[in-house]
Scaffold this motif. Structure first.
Motif, PDB file in Angstrom:
ATOM      1  N   ASN A 135       0.824  -1.202   0.000  1.00  0.00           N
ATOM      2  CA  ASN A 135       0.000   0.000   0.000  1.00  0.00           C
ATOM      3  C   ASN A 135       0.863   1.259   0.000  1.00  0.00           C
ATOM      4  OD1 ASN A 135      -2.644   1.347   0.247  1.00  0.00           O
ATOM      5  ND2 ASN A 135      -1.899   1.934   2.272  1.00  0.00           N
ATOM      6  N   GLN A 136       1.937   1.221   0.793  1.00  0.00           N
ATOM      7  CA  GLN A 136       2.834   2.372   0.836  1.00  0.00           C
ATOM      8  C   GLN A 136       3.547   2.557  -0.503  1.00  0.00           C
ATOM      9  OE1 GLN A 136       3.059   4.576   3.431  1.00  0.00           O
ATOM     10  NE2 GLN A 136       4.226   5.756   1.923  1.00  0.00           N
ATOM     11  N   ASP A 137       3.925   1.405  -1.088  1.00  0.00           N
ATOM     12  CA  ASP A 137       4.567   1.483  -2.409  1.00  0.00           C
ATOM     13  C   ASP A 137       3.615   2.097  -3.435  1.00  0.00           C
ATOM     14  OD1 ASP A 137       6.858   0.373  -1.405  1.00  0.00           O
ATOM     15  OD2 ASP A 137       6.393  -1.678  -2.057  1.00  0.00           O
ATOM     16  N   LEU A 138       2.345   1.680  -3.347  1.00  0.00           N
ATOM     17  CA  LEU A 138       1.358   2.246  -4.260  1.00  0.00           C
ATOM     18  C   LEU A 138       1.197   3.741  -4.047  1.00  0.00           C
ATOM     19  CD1 LEU A 138      -1.422  -0.506  -4.198  1.00  0.00           C
ATOM     20  CD2 LEU A 138       0.072   0.078  -6.119  1.00  0.00           C
ATOM     21  N   ILE A 139       1.170   4.133  -2.772  1.00  0.00           N
ATOM     22  CA  ILE A 139       1.060   5.564  -2.472  1.00  0.00           C
ATOM     23  C   ILE A 139       2.265   6.311  -3.035  1.00  0.00           C
ATOM     24  CG2 ILE A 139       1.079   7.267  -0.603  1.00  0.00           C
ATOM     25  CD1 ILE A 139      -0.538   5.252   1.056  1.00  0.00           C
TER      26      ILE A 139
END
Length: 279
Positions: free
Chosen positions: A66-70
């Motif tokens: 999720n952080q990578d996507l953000i």
């Protein structure tokens, strides 16, 4: 009687012993069930703990993803902003190029209009002269007046004929009214060699014929010498084959090249830049 009492006491003790063994067995059974339940609960608890660890690991992975996507969304937003900026710069560059092209096209259109007016003026003053003697044309934005040597000079001569002076006077009338133009007088010959006291070869002949025309325009008709150039091209730019009499006659000619002054052409471009339709 005593015996009966003893027997009764023994019986009571026996019965009491039998009940305790049964209860003990029941307790053992319940203990076994309790141990089984405890073991089963322990197994389930361990399974749950293992699943919890697995879910925790998956949750950590999901959080990282999720952080990578953000982060990627942020990078994508940055890239999109840069792409939009680059696209805008490209469009602006294209608009500037289009504007420049339109300005140049406008200048060329103006130049062509001026050339057309010049050609019409020349044809108007020269009248219905024989096309074999004189021809007016426009090539690549330049006006050419080709005059045959049959009209201008006698064979091998550099003296302009009386009839030719009349023609040159009419040409002078037009060019004098076009101060924004310069022109060059070119002498051309055929391949027949010449050698006299004044001339070593066709180079000399072509140059002397050009200067004769320039002097007539200057001295007899008042054309400014600063606007004229005399040039000899000798035999090296033929318009027909030199193997025939007619071809050689076509190659012996004087050509007046009329072209806008460079600064005047730039002025046309500047005027085009001021045009409200362009701006």
């Amino acid at each position: 009687m005593k015996q009966i009492l003893l027997f009764g006491a023994a019986a009571a003790i026996f019965l009491s012993s039998c009940v305790s063994s049964k209860k003990y067995a029941e307790l053992q059974t319940k203990q076994k069930q309790t141990e089984d339940l405890l073991n089963s609960a322990t197994v389930k608890l361990n399974t749950c703990l293992e699943e919890k660890d697995s879910y925790k690991s998956q949750l950590d992975v999901l959080r990282r993803n999720n952080q990578d996507l953000i982060n990627n969304m942020g990078n994508l937003t940055t890239l999109t902003a840069k792409g939009a900026d680059n696209l805008e710069k490209s469009l602006e560059s294209l608009r500037e190029k289009d504007l420049t092209i339109r300005k140049l096209q406008d200048a060329v259109t103006r130049r062509d209009s001026v050339n057309l007016a010049l050609v019409q003026s020349l044809k108007g003053v020269l009248g219905n002269l024989d096309d074999e003697d004189i021809n007016i044309s426009v090539e690549k934005g330049v006006v050419y007046v080709n005059i045959s040597d049959k009209l201008l000079f006698s064979s091998g001569s550099t003296t302009v004929s009386a009839r030719a002076k009349e023609v040159l006077g009419k040409v002078a009338t037009v060019v004098k009214n076009k101060p924004d133009f310069e022109f060059m007088v070119e002498g051309h010959t055929d391949t027949v060699p010449i050698h006299t006291a004044r001339m070593s070869d066709n180079w000399d002949l072509s140059v002397l014929r050009a200067t004769s025309v320039v002097r007539i325009l200057q001295n007899d008709f008042g054309v400014s010498p600063s606007r004229m150039t005399a040039a000899g091209r000798s035999q090296y730019i033929p318009v027909a084959s030199n193997d025939t009499k007619d071809g050689r006659a076509k190659n012996r000619r004087t050509r007046i090249v009329i072209l806008p002054k460079l600064d005047q052409f730039y002025s046309m471009i500047e005027e085009g830049m001021k045009d409200p339709e362009i701006n």
